[in-house]
Scaffold this motif. Structure first.
Motif, short mmCIF file in Angstrom:
data_model
loop_
_atom_site.label_atom_id
_atom_site.label_comp_id
_atom_site.label_asym_id
_atom_site.label_seq_id
_atom_site.Cartn_x
_atom_site.Cartn_y
_atom_site.Cartn_z
N LEU A 29 -2.86 -3.79 -0.45
CA LEU A 29 -3.35 -3.21 0.63
C LEU A 29 -4.05 -4.12 1.64
O LEU A 29 -5.03 -4.77 1.09
CB LEU A 29 -4.00 -1.87 0.58
CG LEU A 29 -3.33 -0.77 0.09
CD1 LEU A 29 -4.13 0.38 -0.32
CD2 LEU A 29 -2.03 -0.40 0.51
N PHE A 52 -4.91 0.38 5.93
CA PHE A 52 -5.92 1.16 5.96
C PHE A 52 -5.97 1.72 7.29
O PHE A 52 -6.11 2.92 7.89
CB PHE A 52 -7.47 0.66 5.40
CG PHE A 52 -7.36 0.37 4.24
CD1 PHE A 52 -7.78 1.73 3.05
CD2 PHE A 52 -7.13 -0.79 3.46
CE1 PHE A 52 -8.06 1.56 2.03
CE2 PHE A 52 -7.34 -0.60 2.13
CZ PHE A 52 -7.82 0.50 1.41
N TRP A 86 -4.97 3.41 -8.91
CA TRP A 86 -6.06 3.03 -7.86
C TRP A 86 -6.08 1.52 -7.80
O TRP A 86 -5.99 0.68 -7.10
CB TRP A 86 -7.37 3.64 -7.55
CG TRP A 86 -8.00 3.17 -6.41
CD1 TRP A 86 -9.17 2.49 -6.51
CD2 TRP A 86 -7.72 3.30 -4.99
NE1 TRP A 86 -9.45 2.07 -5.23
CE2 TRP A 86 -8.71 2.65 -4.17
CE3 TRP A 86 -6.73 3.94 -4.39
CZ2 TRP A 86 -8.72 2.73 -2.72
CZ3 TRP A 86 -6.84 3.77 -2.77
CH2 TRP A 86 -7.75 3.20 -2.29
N PHE A 135 -2.55 9.12 -0.67
CA PHE A 135 -3.41 8.18 0.02
C PHE A 135 -2.77 7.71 1.40
O PHE A 135 -3.29 7.89 2.33
CB PHE A 135 -3.85 6.86 -0.75
CG PHE A 135 -4.54 5.85 0.15
CD1 PHE A 135 -5.76 6.36 0.47
CD2 PHE A 135 -3.84 4.68 0.29
CE1 PHE A 135 -6.37 5.20 1.38
CE2 PHE A 135 -4.51 3.76 1.11
CZ PHE A 135 -5.75 4.00 1.60
N HIS A 136 -1.61 7.26 1.31
CA HIS A 136 -1.17 6.65 2.61
C HIS A 136 0.22 6.93 2.73
O HIS A 136 1.04 6.70 1.69
CB HIS A 136 -1.42 4.89 2.22
CG HIS A 136 -0.88 4.11 3.46
ND1 HIS A 136 0.34 3.54 3.80
CD2 HIS A 136 -1.66 3.70 4.22
CE1 HIS A 136 0.17 3.10 4.76
NE2 HIS A 136 -0.98 3.08 5.42
N LEU A 191 -2.80 0.06 -6.57
CA LEU A 191 -2.47 0.25 -5.53
C LEU A 191 -3.68 -0.72 -4.38
O LEU A 191 -3.07 -1.10 -3.25
CB LEU A 191 -2.48 1.84 -4.88
CG LEU A 191 -2.35 2.01 -3.49
CD1 LEU A 191 -1.01 1.88 -3.21
CD2 LEU A 191 -2.62 3.63 -3.43
N LEU A 192 -4.66 -0.74 -4.68
CA LEU A 192 -5.70 -1.45 -4.01
C LEU A 192 -5.22 -2.94 -3.45
O LEU A 192 -5.49 -3.15 -2.41
CB LEU A 192 -7.09 -1.19 -4.26
CG LEU A 192 -8.13 -1.79 -3.51
CD1 LEU A 192 -8.09 -0.84 -2.18
CD2 LEU A 192 -9.53 -1.39 -4.07
N CYS A 198 3.32 5.35 0.65
CA CYS A 198 2.87 4.92 -0.60
C CYS A 198 3.39 6.22 -1.51
O CYS A 198 2.62 6.91 -2.12
CB CYS A 198 1.41 4.83 -1.04
SG CYS A 198 0.75 3.22 -0.31
N GLU A 203 -7.86 6.03 -11.51
CA GLU A 203 -8.46 4.87 -11.73
C GLU A 203 -7.40 3.84 -11.94
O GLU A 203 -7.57 2.62 -11.41
CB GLU A 203 -9.51 4.87 -12.89
CG GLU A 203 -10.82 5.72 -12.50
CD GLU A 203 -11.52 5.12 -11.10
OE1 GLU A 203 -11.38 3.78 -10.97
OE2 GLU A 203 -12.19 6.01 -10.58
#
Length: 109
Positions: free
Chosen positions: A38, A43, A31, A5-6, A34-35, A9, A28
């Motif tokens: 953030l 982002f 995420w 993703f990033h 991780l979310l 990370c 899932e």
């Protein structure tokens, strides 16, 4: 399946999943971890990185080089001035600065 993703990370679940369903379930869970931490800045950093890679690749596809890949005779003197090393009149006045910095730092410029 694996996905990223990033930049920065660097989390790994131990390798690819055997099936799509296993990969989806693992995604899932990952995420969900991780979310939450953030931020909008994270982002934006990802979007900036993605866009830079696209611009760089487009330049290369057109046969262009990045500015850092173009040869240049310009140099930065330890005194802060930029000069053209191919012009003796410009570069001679910076020679003492360069030699003094080499002696001080032990670095050859």
């Amino acid at each position: 399946m694996e996905c990223g993703f990033h930049p920065g990370c660097d989390r790994s679940s131990g390798g690819p999943a055997a099936t799509f369903q296993e990969a989806r379930a693992a995604f899932e869970v990952a995420w969900g971890e991780l979310l939450p931490p953030l931020t909008k800045a994270n982002f934006q950093a990802w979007r900036d990185h993605r866009d830079w890679i696209a611009r760089k690749q487009a330049m290369w596809d057109r046969g262009e080089k990045l500015p850092s890949q173009l040869p240049s005779s310009l140099m930065r003197c330890p005194c802060g001035a930029t000069f053209d090393s191919h012009r003796p009149a410009e570069s001679q006045i910076h020679t003492p600065h360069i030699y003094a910095a080499q002696r001080r730092d032990g670095i050859r410029r």
